[in-house]
Design a protein around this motif. Structure first.
Motif, PDB file in Angstrom:
ATOM      1  N   ARG A  10       0.829  -1.206   0.000  1.00  0.00           N
ATOM      2  CA  ARG A  10       0.000   0.000   0.000  1.00  0.00           C
ATOM      3  C   ARG A  10       0.865   1.258   0.000  1.00  0.00           C
ATOM      4  NH1 ARG A  10      -4.851  -1.120   4.198  1.00  0.00           N
ATOM      5  NH2 ARG A  10      -5.505   0.934   3.456  1.00  0.00           N
ATOM      6  N   MET A  11       2.000   1.218   0.684  1.00  0.00           N
ATOM      7  CA  MET A  11       2.903   2.363   0.702  1.00  0.00           C
ATOM      8  C   MET A  11       3.483   2.607  -0.687  1.00  0.00           C
ATOM      9  SD  MET A  11       4.784   1.812   4.385  1.00  0.00           S
ATOM     10  CE  MET A  11       5.752   3.320   4.352  1.00  0.00           C
ATOM     11  N   LEU A  14       0.741   4.131  -2.927  1.00  0.00           N
ATOM     12  CA  LEU A  14       0.558   5.558  -2.650  1.00  0.00           C
ATOM     13  C   LEU A  14       1.669   6.384  -3.287  1.00  0.00           C
ATOM     14  CD1 LEU A  14      -0.606   5.634   1.074  1.00  0.00           C
ATOM     15  CD2 LEU A  14      -1.871   6.522  -0.892  1.00  0.00           C
ATOM     16  N   GLU A  17       1.049   6.713  -6.916  1.00  0.00           N
ATOM     17  CA  GLU A  17      -0.057   7.645  -7.186  1.00  0.00           C
ATOM     18  C   GLU A  17       0.414   9.095  -7.103  1.00  0.00           C
ATOM     19  OE1 GLU A  17      -3.257   6.701  -4.496  1.00  0.00           O
ATOM     20  OE2 GLU A  17      -3.568   4.729  -5.399  1.00  0.00           O
ATOM     21  N   TYR A  18       1.294   9.384  -6.160  1.00  0.00           N
ATOM     22  CA  TYR A  18       1.810  10.744  -6.004  1.00  0.00           C
ATOM     23  C   TYR A  18       2.984  11.032  -6.938  1.00  0.00           C
ATOM     24  CZ  TYR A  18      -1.065  11.952  -1.970  1.00  0.00           C
ATOM     25  OH  TYR A  18      -2.120  12.262  -1.148  1.00  0.00           O
ATOM     26  N   LEU A  57       0.189   4.721   7.368  1.00  0.00           N
ATOM     27  CA  LEU A  57      -0.316   5.076   6.039  1.00  0.00           C
ATOM     28  C   LEU A  57      -0.751   6.538   5.978  1.00  0.00           C
ATOM     29  CD1 LEU A  57      -2.281   1.833   5.157  1.00  0.00           C
ATOM     30  CD2 LEU A  57      -0.210   2.684   4.045  1.00  0.00           C
ATOM     31  N   GLU A  58      -1.385   7.033   7.036  1.00  0.00           N
ATOM     32  CA  GLU A  58      -1.804   8.443   7.062  1.00  0.00           C
ATOM     33  C   GLU A  58      -0.581   9.364   7.036  1.00  0.00           C
ATOM     34  OE1 GLU A  58      -4.339   8.910  10.470  1.00  0.00           O
ATOM     35  OE2 GLU A  58      -6.000   7.838   9.520  1.00  0.00           O
ATOM     36  N   TRP A  60       2.446   8.592   6.014  1.00  0.00           N
ATOM     37  CA  TRP A  60       3.145   8.379   4.749  1.00  0.00           C
ATOM     38  C   TRP A  60       2.496   9.200   3.642  1.00  0.00           C
ATOM     39  CZ3 TRP A  60       7.580   7.235   3.010  1.00  0.00           C
ATOM     40  CH2 TRP A  60       7.796   6.717   1.745  1.00  0.00           C
ATOM     41  N   GLU A  61       1.164   9.198   3.619  1.00  0.00           N
ATOM     42  CA  GLU A  61       0.467   9.957   2.583  1.00  0.00           C
ATOM     43  C   GLU A  61       0.728  11.455   2.730  1.00  0.00           C
ATOM     44  OE1 GLU A  61      -3.680  10.034   0.122  1.00  0.00           O
ATOM     45  OE2 GLU A  61      -3.667   9.018   2.057  1.00  0.00           O
ATOM     46  N   SER A  62       0.781  11.953   3.966  1.00  0.00           N
ATOM     47  CA  SER A  62       1.063  13.388   4.142  1.00  0.00           C
ATOM     48  C   SER A  62       2.501  13.716   3.732  1.00  0.00           C
ATOM     49  CB  SER A  62       0.779  13.839   5.575  1.00  0.00           C
ATOM     50  OG  SER A  62       1.662  13.255   6.485  1.00  0.00           O
ATOM     51  N   LEU A  64       4.200  12.083   1.389  1.00  0.00           N
ATOM     52  CA  LEU A  64       4.202  12.021  -0.073  1.00  0.00           C
ATOM     53  C   LEU A  64       3.581  13.275  -0.684  1.00  0.00           C
ATOM     54  CD1 LEU A  64       3.184   8.293  -0.568  1.00  0.00           C
ATOM     55  CD2 LEU A  64       5.441   9.300  -0.974  1.00  0.00           C
ATOM     56  N   ALA A  65       2.502  13.770  -0.091  1.00  0.00           N
ATOM     57  CA  ALA A  65       1.848  14.981  -0.596  1.00  0.00           C
ATOM     58  C   ALA A  65       2.800  16.164  -0.506  1.00  0.00           C
ATOM     59  CB  ALA A  65       0.569  15.249   0.185  1.00  0.00           C
TER      60      ALA A  65
END
Length: 74
Positions: A10-11, A14, A17-18, A57-58, A60-62, A64-65
Motif C-alpha cells: 500500500r505504501m 501511494l 499515485e503521487y 499510512l496516514e 506516509w500519505e502526508s 508524499l503529498a
C-alpha cells in the motif's frame, strides 16, 4: 493485524499515485521508507497492529503529498 507485506504494498501504491520515488533502508528494529528528505519508520514484524498500520499510512500519505508539492514547485 495487517501483514507487513500488505502495508508495504500500500505504501508503494501511494508513492506511485503521487509520483514520488521512494527507497528503503534497514535500521535497528525498523525499516525506514524514504521520500525526498523525509523518512517513515515501519516496524520489522511480520504483522503490524491495525491502528499502527493506519497511522503509518496516514503519515506516509502526508509525507508524499508534501514531497510531491515540493517537486511541483521546482
Amino acid at each position: 493485524m495487517m501483514r507487513k507485506r500488505d502495508l508495504e504494498r500500500r505504501m508503494r501504491k501511494l508513492a506511485k499515485e503521487y509520483g514520488v520515488p521512494v527507497h528503503s533502508t534497514e535500521g535497528g528494529s525498523h525499516t525506514k521508507w524514504h521520500a525526498g528528505s523525509e523518512a517513515m519508520p515501519v516496524p520489522r514484524h511480520s504483522e503490524v497492529n491495525e491502528r499502527t498500520a493506519k497511522g503509518i499510512l496516514e503519515n506516509w500519505e502526508s509525507i508524499l503529498a508534501e514531497v510531491a508539492k515540493e517537486q511541483e514547485d521546482q
